[in-house]
Motif scaffolding. Structure first.
Motif, short mmCIF file in Angstrom:
data_model
loop_
_atom_site.label_atom_id
_atom_site.label_comp_id
_atom_site.label_asym_id
_atom_site.label_seq_id
_atom_site.Cartn_x
_atom_site.Cartn_y
_atom_site.Cartn_z
N GLY A 233 42.95 37.83 37.52
CA GLY A 233 43.97 37.31 36.62
C GLY A 233 43.70 35.94 36.03
O GLY A 233 44.52 35.44 35.26
N SER A 234 42.57 35.28 36.35
CA SER A 234 42.31 33.96 35.75
C SER A 234 42.11 34.15 34.24
O SER A 234 41.84 35.26 33.80
N PRO A 235 42.21 33.08 33.44
CA PRO A 235 41.99 33.24 32.00
C PRO A 235 40.65 33.91 31.70
O PRO A 235 40.54 34.78 30.85
N GLU B 242 40.35 50.59 46.49
CA GLU B 242 39.88 49.20 46.59
C GLU B 242 38.61 49.16 47.43
O GLU B 242 38.37 50.05 48.24
N ASP B 243 37.82 48.12 47.27
CA ASP B 243 36.65 47.98 48.14
C ASP B 243 36.27 46.52 48.31
O ASP B 243 36.51 45.69 47.42
N THR B 244 35.71 46.20 49.46
CA THR B 244 35.14 44.87 49.69
C THR B 244 33.87 45.07 50.50
O THR B 244 33.61 46.17 51.01
N PRO C 47 29.68 30.70 41.16
CA PRO C 47 31.01 30.27 40.73
C PRO C 47 31.64 31.29 39.78
O PRO C 47 30.93 32.07 39.14
N ARG C 48 32.98 31.25 39.68
CA ARG C 48 33.72 32.26 38.92
C ARG C 48 33.16 32.46 37.51
O ARG C 48 32.91 33.57 37.08
N GLN C 49 32.97 31.33 36.80
CA GLN C 49 32.50 31.43 35.41
C GLN C 49 31.19 32.22 35.35
O GLN C 49 31.03 33.12 34.52
C1 LIG Z 1 45.22 42.85 42.51
C2 LIG Z 1 43.77 42.58 42.67
C3 LIG Z 1 42.95 43.55 43.22
C4 LIG Z 1 41.58 43.31 43.42
N1 LIG Z 1 40.81 44.26 44.01
C5 LIG Z 1 39.52 43.95 44.32
C6 LIG Z 1 38.71 44.88 45.03
O1 LIG Z 1 39.10 46.00 45.35
N2 LIG Z 1 37.45 44.49 45.37
C7 LIG Z 1 36.94 43.26 45.03
O2 LIG Z 1 35.79 42.96 45.37
N3 LIG Z 1 37.68 42.38 44.32
C8 LIG Z 1 38.94 42.71 43.96
N4 LIG Z 1 39.69 41.80 43.26
C9 LIG Z 1 39.05 40.54 42.85
C10 LIG Z 1 38.77 40.44 41.35
O3 LIG Z 1 37.92 41.44 40.93
C11 LIG Z 1 38.16 39.08 41.00
O4 LIG Z 1 36.85 38.94 41.54
C12 LIG Z 1 38.96 37.95 41.58
O5 LIG Z 1 40.32 38.20 41.37
C13 LIG Z 1 38.57 36.60 40.99
O6 LIG Z 1 38.86 36.59 39.65
P1 LIG Z 1 40.17 35.90 39.05
O7 LIG Z 1 40.08 34.47 39.47
O8 LIG Z 1 39.98 36.13 37.59
O9 LIG Z 1 41.38 36.56 39.60
C14 LIG Z 1 41.04 42.05 43.03
C15 LIG Z 1 41.86 41.10 42.44
C16 LIG Z 1 43.21 41.33 42.26
C17 LIG Z 1 44.07 40.27 41.64
#
Ligand SMILES: Cc1cc2nc3c(=O)[nH]c(=O)nc-3n(C[C@H](O)[C@H](O)[C@H](O)COP(=O)(O)O)c2cc1C
Length: 435
Positions: free
Chosen positions: A224-226, A53-55, A149-151
């Motif tokens: 996990g969003s649509p 994972e990374d941030t 924004p997400r979209q």
């Molecule tokens: C289980 C899980 C692990 C994730 N791991 C990372 C990660 O390592 N680094 C990161 O920047 N975002 C991570 N994300 C974020 C997703 O890439 C995405 O940007 C975020 O979930 C928003 O999208 P969503 O609304 O479709 O879930 C993770 C999301 C989930 C649910």
């Protein structure tokens, strides 16, 4: 004989457990020794991959201060995930190695070059976890005034992946000829410009790295969003999924597979991997006692709230612990928020934070190796596939935990015929598609 499942490890990248008297790591986690040892244990157990994972920030989302993130080592400190991936790749021979890299971090050319290089270094075992970053602070750190924004982030990701994929294909697989008679190293007619001009990105190409062993490294997606699922269905080889119980897992997987089919892909080419956090003991009582001890500490609760604050940009320190939460939405990880709030349940915040083995776990897996293995095998049978991503709550990664899995749970899964006993292939994609 059970249906075979794939296995990965989702590694929250932060220091391993350091407070527990049986698991005191010293500084060796920064020189990759700990992670290399762990990767070898996973390889011995024939995991498909280790995912790092990374941030991109030191979060101040919890309480408006960096204190919680730094005091409790929540996603920080860590090294660059791709650098760790290189070290792990050179210390293993079969295990897939996946590193997270955000589309906000690099121009597509630089990212394509980096992941092609890692695929070469690993002889075709590398994967890229494609993330868009969901945190305001991450955006600020890379020079943006605000997180898109997400979209829009996913629109950017569609284009980003398109240009990266084209750059990865800019060298034909037989471009390197090394022809001694004509003293030609590369046949230039087999290396092509890309001349990509999109709405967000431009790149001329070609890449300056020859085509990598997998052609293009494996693509992983979490979100996990649509809109996130649509992106995954069109793009990913494997998905990090969080869902609520078996019903939630069935819905998630069926939804992604239907979207993949509609996009003209073979749904079997996408392996949906569900996050779980097993807690194992010699008896059911011992396992439950371990779980109880783990979750009922202030550090665990602050860790869970700090983590969910970080990935949602919602300050959970502002809500009373013993009351239910108000309705919440986020521009960050909506899927994680839904999972944490259990779909808006009326449980108190404390109950949500101490549920089972951490909010990311799709199933409550607490018991003996044999009982947890049976539960996992039955779940995969009910869901139809594809596998699990094992993880620990943040702060709890340790040699001892990994050993519980590789020397307790894996043999129990093997007894059921539910996991591989040797690698079928040399590359990560081939192993993912082996069953
Ligand atoms: C289980 C899980 C692990 C994730 N791991 C990372 C990660 O390592 N680094 C990161 O920047 N975002 C991570 N994300 C974020 C997703 O890439 C995405 O940007 C975020 O979930 C928003 O999208 P969503 O609304 O479709 O879930 C993770 C999301 C989930 C649910």
């Amino acid at each position: 004989m059970s249906k075979k499942m794939h296995l990965g490890w989702f590694m929250n990248y932060a220091p391993p457990q350091w407070l527990d008297p049986f698991d005191r790591v010293n500084t060796s986690w920064t020189n990759a020794d700990f992670h290399i040892e762990m990767a070898r244990m996973l390889e011995g157990a024939c995991f498909d991959y280790l995912m790092i994972e990374d941030t991109l920030m030191v979060s101040n989302a919890y309480g408006g201060s960096t204190e919680a993130a730094l005091k409790h080592a929540l996603q920080v400190p860590k090294l660059d995930a791709t650098v760790l991936a290189a070290a792990v790749a050179k210390a293993t021979t079969k295990l897939g190695v996946i590193a997270t890299a955000s589309i906000l971090s690099y121009p597509p050319f630089t990212l394509a070059r980096m992941i092609a290089s890692l695929d070469h270094l690993s002889d075709g075992r590398f994967g890229w976890n494609i993330v868009t970053s969901g945190e305001e602070q991450a955006a600020h750190n890379v020079g943006l005034d605000a997180l898109p924004p997400r979209q829009m982030r996913y629109d950017m990701a569609d284009e980003y992946v398109d240009v990266v994929t084209k750059l990865l294909a800019s060298w034909e697989d037989d471009a390197v000829v090394m022809d001694r008679d004509t003293a030609t190293f590369v046949d230039h007619t087999k290396v092509h410009e890309v001349n990509y001009v999109g709405k967000f990105y431009k790149s001329r190409g070609p890449l300056n790295v020859p085509q990598s062993p997998q052609g293009r490294p494996v693509y992983l997606q979490a979100g996990g969003s649509p809109r996130g699922r649509q992106f995954a269905a069109e793009t990913a080889d494997s998905i990090v999924a969080i869902a609520q119980g078996i019903e939630g897992m069935i819905d998630y997987r069926n939804d992604v597979r239907a979207r993949a089919q509609a996009a003209g892909r073979n749904p079997d080419d996408i392996k949906v991997m569900f996050l779980v956090t097993p807690v194992l003991g010699d008896s059911a009582e011992e396992a439950e006692a371990k779980r109880h001890k783990m979750v009922n500490t202030d550090a665990f609760i602050t860790g869970q709230l700090g983590m969910i604050s970080t990935v949602t940009d919602i300050d959970f320190s502002a809500f009373p612990l013993d009351e239910p939460l108000p309705p919440l939405t986020t521009n960050g990880e909506q899927g994680s928020l839904n999972k944490f709030t259990q779909g808006g349940s009326d449980k108190t915040l404390r109950e949500l934070a101490t549920t089972e083995t951490g909010f990311a776990s799709c199933l409550p897996l607490v018991g003996t190796p044999a009982s947890v293995a049976t539960q996992m095998a039955e779940a995969i049978e009910a869901v139809g596939g594809d596998g699990f991503l094992l993880t620990t709550p943040i702060q709890h990664l340790s040699r001892r935990y990994v050993t519980d899995i590789t020397e307790g749970l894996i043999p129990a899964l093997r007894d059921l015929g539910a996991v591989r006993e040797s690698y079928e292939h040399d590359t990560l994609r081939d192993n993912l598609r082996a069953f």
